[in-house]
Enzyme design. Structure first.
Site, PDB file in Angstrom:
ATOM      1  N   HIS A 171       5.443 -14.174  84.933  1.00  0.00           N
ATOM      2  CA  HIS A 171       4.655 -13.312  85.813  1.00  0.00           C
ATOM      3  C   HIS A 171       4.900 -11.880  85.344  1.00  0.00           C
ATOM      4  CE1 HIS A 171       4.772 -16.590  89.146  1.00  0.00           C
ATOM      5  NE2 HIS A 171       3.684 -16.692  88.402  1.00  0.00           N
TER       6      HIS A 171
ATOM      7  N   GLU B 244       7.184  -9.404  87.157  1.00  0.00           N
ATOM      8  CA  GLU B 244       8.553  -9.831  87.459  1.00  0.00           C
ATOM      9  C   GLU B 244       9.377  -9.616  86.196  1.00  0.00           C
ATOM     10  OE1 GLU B 244       8.238 -13.781  89.103  1.00  0.00           O
ATOM     11  OE2 GLU B 244       6.714 -13.128  90.562  1.00  0.00           O
TER      12      GLU B 244
ATOM     13  N   HIS C  27      12.349 -15.386  87.312  1.00  0.00           N
ATOM     14  CA  HIS C  27      11.304 -14.813  88.163  1.00  0.00           C
ATOM     15  C   HIS C  27      11.901 -13.713  89.034  1.00  0.00           C
ATOM     16  CE1 HIS C  27       7.852 -17.686  87.673  1.00  0.00           C
ATOM     17  NE2 HIS C  27       8.827 -18.345  87.058  1.00  0.00           N
TER      18      HIS C  27
ATOM     19  N   GLU D 244      15.139 -16.994  90.602  1.00  0.00           N
ATOM     20  CA  GLU D 244      14.622 -15.776  91.219  1.00  0.00           C
ATOM     21  C   GLU D 244      15.795 -14.800  91.302  1.00  0.00           C
ATOM     22  OE1 GLU D 244      11.456 -15.380  92.298  1.00  0.00           O
ATOM     23  OE2 GLU D 244      10.659 -17.439  92.339  1.00  0.00           O
TER      24      GLU D 244
END
Length: 511
Positions: A106, A109, A226, A326
């Protein structure tokens, strides 16, 4: 006795090394408020061209340990450049596990993009000063792709310093065709095909490049970085197509056959990252992310469903076990904050990647000791088998415990099951996979001498393998006698438990 002394010496060395390593890391962490660390500036992103130059410089500065390559191009023609790091970077050693890290799929990110570059530099910079890092580089082949979506990254803007909460959504998330790459991989179907060309149809060019990379290399362990939360997420991300039974708006766990291993991997990453394990920075996340997460880990489907994710593709279509990390509430934080993210994630990345050495690894060979490609190795009561490489290698990441496993291959008699015990790990000591090998006998064996020549591959097992000639000869005789006996006598009724152990290799079901 000699073997025991060697193992005791190795464990003692590792424990001493772990203490030294902690002091080294503490010094690095204490200095991380300074932008300059390990010879590079941590407080800048740089554009895509500068990232490529940085990777190239590493390969030039450490030519025996690093090389760069490309898996393809982005929609706008930007190079998807990766770096490989290993002690012998031109050729992977037999049974050396391959680990990959992927960042920035992404585009907005961005922390993972930087962490992967910092990690590559850290491995090379500290190779001669850290025995733990030397062990990793000497025994692992790292494939590091800092950015999968350079087009999106070029459109993204960083947030103000220490913003709370940060910008959570932007157009830079997707690729230049406005497609979310983490929704673009083939879904794991109940009866899916593995033909690569069929799977590639209709995918984005970045997705196609990563799929080819994944399916043509025997990766063992992987992480996908992420942002937007702070948690380690493990498969499945969604229900398997054709087996949906739960309302998508009411998520609940959907677990794999290797959930214990996945939780072990996720927890290893989390516990070495204080902000993740303690959930101490969740206040910077936008409301609704699901925080706080217990121990900093969660099953993907239990969090929210993602259909077509990269981690599900890895596990569903290959042997590779991937988790999604994440690592920041702030998706694109101010560059002055990057040293703090490196401080919080450095331990985690090092210990997570060392987990490629947990469990069992080995070879499946024929009567001549030559590797059998595409053989299947299966653990009792685990429906996910692993397949062998062209050289007959296999790896199965497993937490501590007792296991029964067996192997099979087309054109060969099934192996007999063997038992393996995986001991508990010691904190700070690198995992050491149990080395096992299976020798399969052709289904139509020809007369030959019992003194079977051994391939050099078998000799690499070293002190952890039993006497090879004895095992080979005994297995051949036992298998021949057993086959002859089965032809002469009707099969006897077996108890359920015995049948379960001796025949489980014939009952391989992926899903």
């Amino acid at each position: 006795m000699r073997t025991a002394l060697i193992l005791i010496f190795f464990e003692t060395w590792c424990l001493i090394e772990a203490n030294i390593e902690n002091k080294i890391f503490e010094g690095i962490i204490d200095n991380n408020t300074n932008c300059f660390n390990d010879g590079i500036n941590l407080c800048e992103y740089g554009d895509h061209d500068s990232l490529i130059r940085n990777l190239e410089k590493l390969s030039e500065d450490y030519p025996g340990f690093a090389r760069t390559g490309s898996i393809g191009k982005s929609v706008l023609g930007k190079d998807l450049r990766f770096i490989v790091i290993s002690k012998n970077v031109q050729e992977r050693d037999i049974l050396e596990p391959m680990v990959k890290l992927v960042g920035n799929m992404h585009g907005d990110e961005t922390v993972g993009r930087q962490l992967i570059y910092y990690f590559a530099n850290h491995l090379l910079f500290h190779y001669n000063t850290s025995n733990f890092i030397k062990f990793l580089v000497d025994n692992t082949e790292f494939h590091l792709l800092p950015t999968m979506n350079p087009d999106g990254f070029e459109m993204s803007n960083f947030s103000p310093q220490n913003a709370s909460p940060c910008t959570h959504r932007s157009a830079a998330r997707k690729n230049n065709n406005r497609v979310d790459l983490n929704r673009n991989f083939p879904r794991v179907k109940s009866k899916h095909v593995k033909n690569l060309q069929l799977l590639l149809r209709g995918r984005q060019i970045e997705t196609q490049s990563v799929m080819k990379w994944i399916m043509t290399n025997p990766f063992v362990l992987s992480a996908n970085f992420h942002g937007g939360a702070v948690v380690a997420n493990y498969p499945w991300d969604s229900q398997i197509q054709g087996q949906e039974t739960v309302n998508r708006l009411a998520p609940r766990p959907f677990l794999t056959a290797d959930t214990k291993s996945f939780k072990d991997l996720a927890l290893t990453y989390s516990k070495y990252n204080p902000t993740m394990f303690q959930q101490s920075t969740s206040d910077r996340c936008v409301p609704g992310t699901g925080a706080p997460f217990k121990n900093g880990i969660i099953n993907g489907a239990a969090w929210y469903e993602v259909r077509g994710s990269m981690q599900d593709f890895n596990y569903g279509f290959t042997n590779c076990m991937e988790i999604t990390l994440e690592v920041s509430c702030c998706k694109h934080p101010h560059p002055q904050e990057l040293p703090e993210f490196w401080k919080n994630n450095m331990y985690s990345i090092l210990h997570f990647t060392s987990m490629a050495h947990m469990g069992i690894k080995g070879l499946v060979v024929d009567e001549k000791g030559e590797g059998i490609s595409n053989a299947k190795v299966k653990i009792l009561d685990n429906d996910k088998y692993v397949t062998t490489t062209k050289r007959g290698e296999f790896w199965k990441l497993l937490p501590p415990g007792n296991y029964t496993l067996a192997a099979k291959a087309e054109g060969y008699n099934n192996s007999d099951p063997i038992s393996v015990y995986i001991p508990e790990r010691q904190d700070g000591v690198p995992s050491m996979a149990a080395i096992k090998r299976f020798q399969l006998i052709s289904a139509t064996p020809t007369p030959r001498s019992a003194n079977i020549p051994l391939s050099p591959l078998l000799k690499l097992c070293g002190i952890q393998c039993p006497s090879l000639t004895t095992v080979v000869t005994d297995q051949f005789v036992d298998s021949t006698q057993r086959n002859a006996k089965n032809k002469e006598e009707p099969k006897k009724t077996k108890s359920i438990e015995k049948s379960k152990v001796t025949n489980f290799i014939d009952k391989i079901v992926l899903f």
